[in-house]
Design a protein around this motif. Structure first.
Motif, PDB file in Angstrom:
ATOM      1  N   HIS A   1      -2.413  -4.858   3.568  1.00 58.04           N
ATOM      2  CA  HIS A   1      -3.079  -4.576   1.712  1.00 58.04           C
ATOM      3  C   HIS A   1      -4.189  -5.712   0.977  1.00 58.04           C
ATOM      4  O   HIS A   1      -4.791  -5.813   0.296  1.00 58.04           O
ATOM      5  CB  HIS A   1      -1.897  -3.832   1.140  1.00 58.04           C
ATOM      6  CG  HIS A   1      -2.243  -2.511   1.148  1.00 58.04           C
ATOM      7  ND1 HIS A   1      -3.078  -1.350   0.485  1.00 58.04           N
ATOM      8  CD2 HIS A   1      -0.974  -1.480   1.732  1.00 58.04           C
ATOM      9  CE1 HIS A   1      -2.835  -0.072   0.944  1.00 58.04           C
ATOM     10  NE2 HIS A   1      -1.529  -0.059   1.404  1.00 58.04           N
TER      11      HIS A   1
ATOM     12  N   ASP B   1      -4.318   3.860   1.707  1.00 56.97           N
ATOM     13  CA  ASP B   1      -4.650   3.125   2.960  1.00 56.97           C
ATOM     14  C   ASP B   1      -5.377   3.633   3.405  1.00 56.97           C
ATOM     15  O   ASP B   1      -6.704   4.396   3.460  1.00 56.97           O
ATOM     16  CB  ASP B   1      -3.124   4.303   3.604  1.00 56.97           C
ATOM     17  CG  ASP B   1      -1.729   3.860   3.077  1.00 56.97           C
ATOM     18  OD1 ASP B   1      -2.101   2.632   2.548  1.00 56.97           O
ATOM     19  OD2 ASP B   1      -1.166   4.204   3.548  1.00 56.97           O
TER      20      ASP B   1
ATOM     21  N   SER C   1       2.262  -0.698  -4.035  1.00 56.12           N
ATOM     22  CA  SER C   1       1.484   0.924  -2.608  1.00 56.12           C
ATOM     23  C   SER C   1       2.810   2.045  -3.005  1.00 56.12           C
ATOM     24  O   SER C   1       3.803   2.182  -4.005  1.00 56.12           O
ATOM     25  CB  SER C   1       1.402   0.523  -1.453  1.00 56.12           C
ATOM     26  OG  SER C   1       3.201   0.133  -1.425  1.00 56.12           O
TER      27      SER C   1
ATOM     28  N   HIS D   1       1.518  -3.135   7.757  1.00 55.96           N
ATOM     29  CA  HIS D   1       0.426  -2.397   6.832  1.00 55.96           C
ATOM     30  C   HIS D   1       0.557  -3.167   5.441  1.00 55.96           C
ATOM     31  O   HIS D   1      -0.446  -3.096   4.244  1.00 55.96           O
ATOM     32  CB  HIS D   1       1.624  -1.342   6.566  1.00 55.96           C
ATOM     33  CG  HIS D   1       1.077  -0.693   5.480  1.00 55.96           C
ATOM     34  ND1 HIS D   1      -0.282   0.256   6.005  1.00 55.96           N
ATOM     35  CD2 HIS D   1       0.898  -0.301   4.426  1.00 55.96           C
ATOM     36  CE1 HIS D   1      -0.432   1.476   4.732  1.00 55.96           C
ATOM     37  NE2 HIS D   1       0.226   0.521   4.237  1.00 55.96           N
TER      38      HIS D   1
HETATM   39 ZN    ZN Z   1      -0.243   1.902   1.968  1.00 57.23          ZN
END
Ligand code: ZN
Ligand code: KG4
Length: 343
Positions: free
Chosen positions: A115, A296, A136, A111
């Motif tokens: 980003h 996200d 984040s 993940h």
């Molecule tokens: Zn995220």
């Protein structure tokens, strides 16, 4: 190759189609914010169930949006971790099942790599190497990036992530979830001179962060303040300034340590306009994803996954999610493998 990307690590179901020759073709997102807001934060079980409800209609929506038949999809990329295990498993199961049904390869994406690479979808992407500040809800990291998959963590938060500190500060001020945008909005009405918040860990060497003390400072300030709108705005303003100033100081230190001047700022908090304003004072070029790709989304997963699929990475048949996963353990993708990082 046309790649379907699926993101379900937390409270947003994001789906996108990225074509390695034509770029981003379509993307769609369903945010669960309204559902979680009444509980003041993400309820993991509700998040998983909602991903199940949203994911297939969203996949249909992006296929239609990209005027793409499922037969034209050459690979699937999904978030394998880090994140909430139940939420991740929804994306993993759907992605792996579709890959098996359509007989195409699939790959699990980290993940935070998503980003980190989201700014590559912009018109003016950065050149390697660069320093990335990831901010984040779950991570605060300074990363030296020499290429795709070549990541060296220079520093990270020892306790709360920046987004988490925003969310907790918002909660104690009685502001709605998610806290970041709510604090940003009310901070605009704040007097920056009224409260003086500390800049944690700037007097210690190194590039690590600590934000839990700032949140406690905000709590103590609020407890001794008049509980009116102006105090709320003043605290939100002083808190935001202290966070961004601390990040600013550490980024300058990272430039000095690495000799690199290019900076990428990514993750939910990078959508904050006050952060962007503060970072204009850096003596370097700063790159951001467009605001909707700071938080996200499926596009960043489709993009990062497309690079890994093009490099020949494949996942086996097992449904595997990694709620904890070190970004430094990822394999490097060499641009000389014939893959272009962007169009
Ligand atoms: Zn995220
Ligand atoms: O990247 P993200 O969508 O999800 C994670 O990977 O965690 O980041 C979500 C975090 C939340 O903590 C949210 O409050 C924060 O990013 N955030 C913001 C802003 N928009 C989202 N924080 C400050 N200012 C914003 N405008």
């Amino acid at each position: 190759m046309r790649v379907l990307g699926i993101e379900t690590s937390c409270d947003e179901t994001g789906v996108a189609i990225y074509d390695t020759e034509q770029g981003l073709l379509s993307h769609a997102l369903f945010s669960q914010i309204d559902m979680h807001a009444r509980y003041g934060g993400v309820v993991p079980e509700l998040a998983s169930r909602d991903h199940i409800r949203r994911i297939v209609p969203l996949i249909q929506e992006v296929l239609e949006g990209a005027r793409t038949h499922s037969k034209e999809i050459g690979g699937i990329a999904y978030t394998e971790g880090p994140g909430l295990i139940g939420a991740l498993l929804v994306g993993v199961s759907v992605a792996r099942s579709l890959a098996w049904t359509w007989q195409i390869p699939s790959v699990g994406v980290h993940h935070m790599e998503g980003h980190l690479l989201a700014c590559m979808l912009e018109e003016e992407p950065p050149e390697f190497p660069f320093v990335t500040l990831l901010v984040s809800g779950g991570h605060t990291q300074l990363v030296k990036v020499d290429g795709v998959g070549q990541y060296q963590i220079l520093g990270e938060s020892l306790d709360d992530a920046v987004g988490e500190a925003f969310d907790k500060t918002a909660k104690l001020l009685g502001l709605p979830y998610p806290g970041g945008p709510a604090v940003e909005k009310i901070a605009l009405e704040g007097d920056p001179g009224r409260y003086d918040f500390p800049r944690p860990m700037v007097n210690r060497p190194g590039l690590d962060f600590s934000f839990s003390g700032l949140k406690t400072f905000a709590r103590n300030t609020w407890e001794s303040a008049e509980k009116d709108h102006q105090s709320k705005a003043d605290i939100a303003c002083a808190f935001s300034e202290a966070v961004f100033d601390t990040l600013f100081i550490k980024c300058k230190r990272a430039f000095k340590e690495t000799g690199i001047q290019n900076l990428v700022v990514a993750g939910g908090v990078s959508a904050n306009k006050q952060l962007r304003e503060r970072f204009k004072k850096l003596d370097s070029k700063v790159y951001y994803p467009r605001p909707e790709f700071c938080t996200d989304n499926g596009a960043m997963i489709a993009y990062a996954g497309s690079l890994r699929l093009m490099a020949g990475e494949r996942k086996g048949l097992a449904f595997q999610a990694q709620p904890r996963w070190m970004m430094e353990s990822l394999g490097a993708i060499n641009k000389f493998q014939g893959i272009s990082y962007r169009l």
